[in-house]
Design a protein around this motif. Structure first.
Motif, PDB file in Angstrom:
ATOM      1  N   VAL A  86       0.314  -1.482  -0.204  1.00 27.67           N
ATOM      2  CA  VAL A  86      -0.288  -0.433   0.046  1.00 27.67           C
ATOM      3  C   VAL A  86       1.035   1.237   0.175  1.00 27.67           C
ATOM      4  CG1 VAL A  86      -1.540   0.847   1.400  1.00 27.67           C
ATOM      5  CG2 VAL A  86      -2.072  -1.212   1.108  1.00 27.67           C
ATOM      6  N   THR A 100      -8.318   1.268  -3.478  1.00 25.68           N
ATOM      7  CA  THR A 100      -9.095   0.665  -3.185  1.00 25.68           C
ATOM      8  C   THR A 100      -8.168  -0.790  -2.258  1.00 25.68           C
ATOM      9  OG1 THR A 100     -10.563   0.658  -4.403  1.00 25.68           O
ATOM     10  CG2 THR A 100     -10.689  -1.947  -3.948  1.00 25.68           C
ATOM     11  N   THR A 127      -7.273   5.536   1.643  1.00 32.38           N
ATOM     12  CA  THR A 127      -7.898   4.317   0.827  1.00 32.38           C
ATOM     13  C   THR A 127      -9.038   4.579   1.004  1.00 32.38           C
ATOM     14  OG1 THR A 127      -6.330   2.023   1.287  1.00 32.38           O
ATOM     15  CG2 THR A 127      -8.082   1.960   0.929  1.00 32.38           C
TER      16      THR A 127
END
Length: 204
Positions: A86, A100, A127
């Motif tokens: 991420v 996402t 996110t």
């Protein structure tokens, strides 16, 4: 034939394949596979001829980041790997479109823990949607750790995709929207069309 990634990321204890829609990372969907599933198999199922989640994502301008997990990992260790993916997506993304993040099986549990941990540490994961597809139910020690982190991340909308009869440890009090369907063969698409279409309509 396995779809060819545009880029390969070497992460801590794992590798990710990146499939961009338009040549650069702008609308990332980080999808974490179940423990021990090879990336080539994950990519083949994401681009399955019966239903290609990869093609459908690209058609809507989304990029797919496929992350493989080791067979002998743990929720906390795998969660650290997802955090690494991420953070890499946030660093390389052009623009500020919400990410996402989600997964299937053990990957779904790792994604949930990863984002909850980032919020606990006050790290901006950017996110907008977290999704769990047939997520692994946490073990007792994992439940205690999740509880310490607040059960789930609070910033993203939490979506649940679960086959009938699957126990994933999630309830309507934890997730915000859900779809349930019949069990699909393990050699079929990564997400059945019913699930894929439902998810795509809810992405940021």
């Amino acid at each position: 034939m396995t779809a060819e990634p545009h880029e390969t990321w070497t992460l801590r204890h794992a590798t990710a394949w990146v499939f961009t829609a338009n040549g650069s990372l702008t609308r990332p969907v980080v999808l974490v596979g179940d423990a021990g599933v090879e990336l080539a198999d994950l990519a083949a199922r994401a681009d399955h001829p019966a239903y290609s989640l990869l093609s459908e994502l690209k058609a809507r301008g989304h990029d797919l980041v496929l992350l493989g997990l080791p067979a002998d990992g743990s929720m906390t260790g795998d969660g650290g790997t997802v955090q690494n993916a991420v953070a890499r997506a946030v660093a390389e993304q052009l623009g500020s479109h919400p990410l996402t993040v989600g997964g299937t099986g053990q990957g779904a549990l790792a994604a949930r823990y990863a984002l909850a941990g980032m919020e606990y540490q006050r790290i901006d994961h950017r996110t907008g949607v977290l999704f769990s597809h047939n997520g692994a139910a946490p073990e007792l020690e994992d439940e205690a750790e999740l509880s310490r982190m607040g059960e789930r991340p609070r910033v993203p909308r939490f979506l649940r995709l679960v086959d009938e009869g699957v126990t994933d440890g999630l309830t309507g009090e934890i997730t915000e929207d859900a779809v349930t369907g019949a069990a699909a063969p393990s050699t079929g698409p990564l997400l059945p069309e019913e699930y894929g279409s439902w998810l795509l309509d809810r992405l940021p």
